[in-house]
Write a protein that holds these residues in place. Structure first.
Motif, mmCIF file in Angstrom:
data_model
loop_
_atom_site.group_PDB
_atom_site.id
_atom_site.type_symbol
_atom_site.label_atom_id
_atom_site.label_comp_id
_atom_site.label_asym_id
_atom_site.label_seq_id
_atom_site.Cartn_x
_atom_site.Cartn_y
_atom_site.Cartn_z
ATOM 1 N N LEU A 128 0.829 -1.217 0.000
ATOM 2 C CA LEU A 128 0.000 0.000 0.000
ATOM 3 C C LEU A 128 0.859 1.262 0.000
ATOM 4 C CD1 LEU A 128 -2.983 -0.913 2.320
ATOM 5 C CD2 LEU A 128 -3.188 0.163 0.088
ATOM 6 N N LEU A 129 1.999 1.200 0.712
ATOM 7 C CA LEU A 129 2.882 2.369 0.791
ATOM 8 C C LEU A 129 3.894 2.399 -0.360
ATOM 9 C CD1 LEU A 129 3.477 2.197 4.649
ATOM 10 C CD2 LEU A 129 2.058 3.866 3.461
ATOM 11 N N LYS A 130 3.827 1.392 -1.251
ATOM 12 C CA LYS A 130 4.740 1.288 -2.413
ATOM 13 C C LYS A 130 6.205 1.312 -1.985
ATOM 14 C CE LYS A 130 1.483 3.461 -5.602
ATOM 15 N NZ LYS A 130 1.195 4.576 -6.466
ATOM 16 N N LYS A 131 6.509 0.564 -0.925
ATOM 17 C CA LYS A 131 7.870 0.568 -0.378
ATOM 18 C C LYS A 131 8.717 -0.556 -0.993
ATOM 19 C CE LYS A 131 8.104 4.034 2.232
ATOM 20 N NZ LYS A 131 9.106 5.056 1.970
ATOM 21 N N PRO A 132 9.872 -0.215 -1.562
ATOM 22 C CA PRO A 132 10.810 -1.257 -1.991
ATOM 23 C C PRO A 132 11.246 -2.056 -0.768
ATOM 24 C CG PRO A 132 11.485 0.926 -2.783
ATOM 25 C CD PRO A 132 10.391 1.147 -1.796
ATOM 26 N N CYS A 133 11.331 -3.377 -0.905
ATOM 27 C CA CYS A 133 11.664 -4.167 0.287
ATOM 28 C C CYS A 133 12.469 -5.413 -0.049
ATOM 29 C CB CYS A 133 10.403 -4.554 1.052
ATOM 30 S SG CYS A 133 9.268 -5.584 0.117
ATOM 31 N N ILE A 134 13.209 -5.868 0.981
ATOM 32 C CA ILE A 134 13.856 -7.182 0.945
ATOM 33 C C ILE A 134 13.168 -8.005 2.020
ATOM 34 C CG2 ILE A 134 15.988 -8.489 1.245
ATOM 35 C CD1 ILE A 134 17.546 -5.951 0.511
ATOM 36 N N LEU A 135 12.572 -9.126 1.618
ATOM 37 C CA LEU A 135 11.842 -9.971 2.560
ATOM 38 C C LEU A 135 12.715 -11.163 2.971
ATOM 39 C CD1 LEU A 135 8.390 -9.956 0.727
ATOM 40 C CD2 LEU A 135 9.030 -8.609 2.746
ATOM 41 N N VAL A 136 12.755 -11.408 4.281
ATOM 42 C CA VAL A 136 13.499 -12.555 4.830
ATOM 43 C C VAL A 136 12.471 -13.438 5.544
ATOM 44 C CG1 VAL A 136 15.443 -13.294 6.260
ATOM 45 C CG2 VAL A 136 15.447 -10.995 5.233
ATOM 46 N N PRO A 137 11.868 -14.421 4.842
ATOM 47 C CA PRO A 137 10.798 -15.206 5.453
ATOM 48 C C PRO A 137 11.281 -15.957 6.698
ATOM 49 C CG PRO A 137 10.956 -15.617 3.088
ATOM 50 C CD PRO A 137 12.166 -14.834 3.466
ATOM 51 N N SER A 138 10.466 -15.938 7.741
ATOM 52 C CA SER A 138 10.787 -16.704 8.942
ATOM 53 C C SER A 138 10.585 -18.192 8.654
ATOM 54 C CB SER A 138 9.880 -16.289 10.097
ATOM 55 O OG SER A 138 10.034 -17.196 11.166
ATOM 56 N N PRO A 139 11.568 -19.039 9.028
ATOM 57 C CA PRO A 139 11.385 -20.477 8.811
ATOM 58 C C PRO A 139 10.587 -21.126 9.956
ATOM 59 C CG PRO A 139 13.581 -20.058 9.674
ATOM 60 C CD PRO A 139 12.901 -18.715 9.577
ATOM 61 N N ASN A 140 10.273 -20.331 10.995
ATOM 62 C CA ASN A 140 9.656 -20.919 12.198
ATOM 63 C C ASN A 140 8.152 -20.725 12.239
ATOM 64 O OD1 ASN A 140 12.394 -21.210 13.066
ATOM 65 N ND2 ASN A 140 12.361 -19.091 13.713
ATOM 66 N N VAL A 141 7.501 -20.765 11.074
ATOM 67 C CA VAL A 141 6.050 -20.561 11.052
ATOM 68 C C VAL A 141 5.369 -21.766 10.406
ATOM 69 C CG1 VAL A 141 6.143 -18.035 11.021
ATOM 70 C CG2 VAL A 141 6.221 -19.288 8.863
ATOM 71 N N ALA A 142 4.095 -21.945 10.704
ATOM 72 C CA ALA A 142 3.354 -23.111 10.211
ATOM 73 C C ALA A 142 3.387 -23.186 8.694
ATOM 74 C CB ALA A 142 1.911 -23.024 10.702
ATOM 75 N N GLU A 143 3.636 -24.380 8.192
ATOM 76 C CA GLU A 143 3.624 -24.661 6.738
ATOM 77 C C GLU A 143 4.513 -23.714 5.926
ATOM 78 O OE1 GLU A 143 0.316 -24.433 8.097
ATOM 79 O OE2 GLU A 143 -0.235 -26.551 8.088
ATOM 80 N N ASP A 144 5.532 -23.135 6.586
ATOM 81 C CA ASP A 144 6.463 -22.226 5.886
ATOM 82 C C ASP A 144 5.716 -21.164 5.078
ATOM 83 O OD1 ASP A 144 8.998 -21.301 5.229
ATOM 84 O OD2 ASP A 144 9.199 -22.579 3.471
ATOM 85 N N HIS A 145 4.607 -20.648 5.644
ATOM 86 C CA HIS A 145 3.755 -19.755 4.838
ATOM 87 C C HIS A 145 4.427 -18.431 4.494
ATOM 88 C CE1 HIS A 145 2.294 -18.329 8.944
ATOM 89 N NE2 HIS A 145 2.618 -17.200 8.362
ATOM 90 N N GLN A 146 5.436 -17.994 5.294
ATOM 91 C CA GLN A 146 6.080 -16.716 4.955
ATOM 92 C C GLN A 146 6.881 -16.807 3.650
ATOM 93 O OE1 GLN A 146 8.110 -14.352 7.810
ATOM 94 N NE2 GLN A 146 6.368 -14.234 9.199
ATOM 95 N N THR A 147 7.482 -17.967 3.392
ATOM 96 C CA THR A 147 8.202 -18.127 2.115
ATOM 97 C C THR A 147 7.220 -18.000 0.951
ATOM 98 O OG1 THR A 147 9.906 -19.508 3.104
ATOM 99 C CG2 THR A 147 9.603 -19.720 0.721
ATOM 100 N N LYS A 148 6.039 -18.601 1.116
ATOM 101 C CA LYS A 148 5.033 -18.519 0.044
ATOM 102 C C LYS A 148 4.536 -17.081 -0.128
ATOM 103 C CE LYS A 148 3.832 -23.356 0.831
ATOM 104 N NZ LYS A 148 4.448 -23.733 2.098
ATOM 105 N N ASN A 149 4.372 -16.352 0.993
ATOM 106 C CA ASN A 149 3.992 -14.932 0.910
ATOM 107 C C ASN A 149 5.052 -14.143 0.128
ATOM 108 O OD1 ASN A 149 1.840 -15.517 2.609
ATOM 109 N ND2 ASN A 149 2.673 -14.472 4.401
ATOM 110 N N ALA A 150 6.320 -14.365 0.490
ATOM 111 C CA ALA A 150 7.415 -13.611 -0.135
ATOM 112 C C ALA A 150 7.527 -13.926 -1.629
ATOM 113 C CB ALA A 150 8.732 -13.925 0.573
#
Length: 372
Positions: free
Chosen positions: A286-308
């Motif tokens: 929403l804020l149009k921010k350039p980003c580097i995402l580092v997904p957490s490996p400690n979440v259910a079903e590794d969902h942060q990697t899928k988000n990233a």
């Protein structure tokens, strides 16, 4: 003429800011549309929502619910007892409050609450923030009337006819902020002439992200083009303070355990380093921010990697694996933030994935269910 009774809504879930901020945004949107609506939150005792929700002006009741230990099954005996007590308590909450509709945002408390609401004939709406559905929401989907999602392809988890794509609600104050970039940078005691990288690991912090910074303090010190705002999280603040006390002070590094004014932090940032929680991603888009995402490996079903991956495959973010971050994260951040064309491209692509007015759209669905 019969006067219309105010609608009554239960909102349940929490555990992390990623569940709590959307829940409060939805409640605020319901209130904006129906100022006399009666809204009751149900959370988990001892979790973050028990402070954050009353601070936002809403009543909350806590359940003694806890998460399952998937590694050590014997530890789950007390968890099952807590679950039984939570179901019993949720049943009496629903009976006493008599809601017209129940909203579940994910997190421990939403399971017992929405299960009991559905069993008493209350229409239920689920809000699933992630691109990979959580266990609780998957179980509740059968009895839900509507399921609001933020990503495509969610019919893998939910009945297609119940799905509405709304995006994730975000904290309204981030969108309404009037602070200028220069004011924001100065509020952190930094130099408006330099490129600024904001590092956030979530409200509790992220060990890998913090270790990545500590490993590259010399590189940060020596680069006069770039400065950093580093939110360590409260869990790690003492050990980081101690580590920094042993080295020469860095004038281009602002260190804090918690950032109260996230609107200022985002306004100051040319580039954001973040975990890949669904709420954070929605805010960045929403804020149009350039980003580097580092997904957490400690979440259910590794969902942060899928988000990233949902962003990185569309050129809307860079992604660094947690295992690689200590070596590569800070060098990549410096390289990216000093590349104007890349920043513009990342920001524009992120903006294309943003959903506007998510909380209002969800509130409309909640009101429709309540009026059935």
């Amino acid at each position: 003429m019969e006067t219309k009774k105010p609608i009554r809504v239960i909102v349940s879930g929490g555990g992390t800011g990623g569940h709590i901020f959307p829940a409060i945004s939805i409640a605020n949107a319901i209130r904006a549309k129906q100022p006399d609506a009666e809204i009751l939150f149900v959370g988990a005792l001892g979790r973050m929502e028990m402070q954050r929700v009353p601070a936002a002006g809403y009543k909350i009741i806590g359940l003694p619910v806890a998460g399952f230990d998937r590694k050590n099954l014997l530890k789950n005996i007390p968890v099952l007892i807590k679950l039984a007590r939570s179901l019993w308590k949720a049943r009496s909450i629903v009976k006493d409050f008599r809601p017209d509709v129940a909203v579940g945002v994910g997190g421990y408390a939403s399971g017992p609450t929405l299960k009991m609401a559905a069993s008493q004939g209350v229409p239920c709406l689920l809000q699933e923030q992630n691109s990979y559905a959580g266990v609780t929401n998957k179980k509740l989907a059968k009895s839900a009337a509507k399921i609001c999602v933020a990503y495509d392809g969610m019919e893998r988890f939910f009945p297609a006819e119940k799905i509405i794509k709304t995006g994730n609600p975000v904290r309204q104050n981030l969108l309404d902020s009037a602070i200028t970039k220069e004011e924001a940078i100065r509020s952190f005691g930094l130099d408006p002439q330099r490129k600024t990288v904001l590092i956030i690991g979530g409200s509790l912090g992220a060990r890998t992200v913090n270790e990545s910074v500590l490993r590259h303090l010399d590189d940060i010190r020596q680069d006069s083009r770039v400065q950093f705002i580093w939110q360590t999280g409260k869990y790690y603040s003492d050990e980081i303070r101690e580590a920094l006390s042993k080295v020469e002070p860095l004038t281009n590094l602002h260190v804090t355990d918690f950032i109260a004014s996230m609107d200022a932090a985002y306004a100051a940032a040319d580039l954001v380093i973040s975990r890949a929680g669904a709420s954070s991603i929605s805010e960045l888009c929403l804020l149009k921010k350039p980003c580097i995402l580092v997904p957490s490996p400690n979440v259910a079903e590794d969902h942060q990697t899928k988000n990233a991956q949902a962003l990185s495959t569309r050129g809307a973010a860079l992604m660094v694996r947690d295992a690689d971050a200590r070596e590569t994260l800070i060098p990549l951040a410096v390289q990216t933030v000093t590349n104007p064309a890349q920043l513009i491209s990342l920001g524009e692509h992120a903006g294309k994935l943003a959903y506007h007015h998510s909380a209002e759209v969800i509130a409309d669905e909640v009101l429709k269910l309540a009026q059935r």
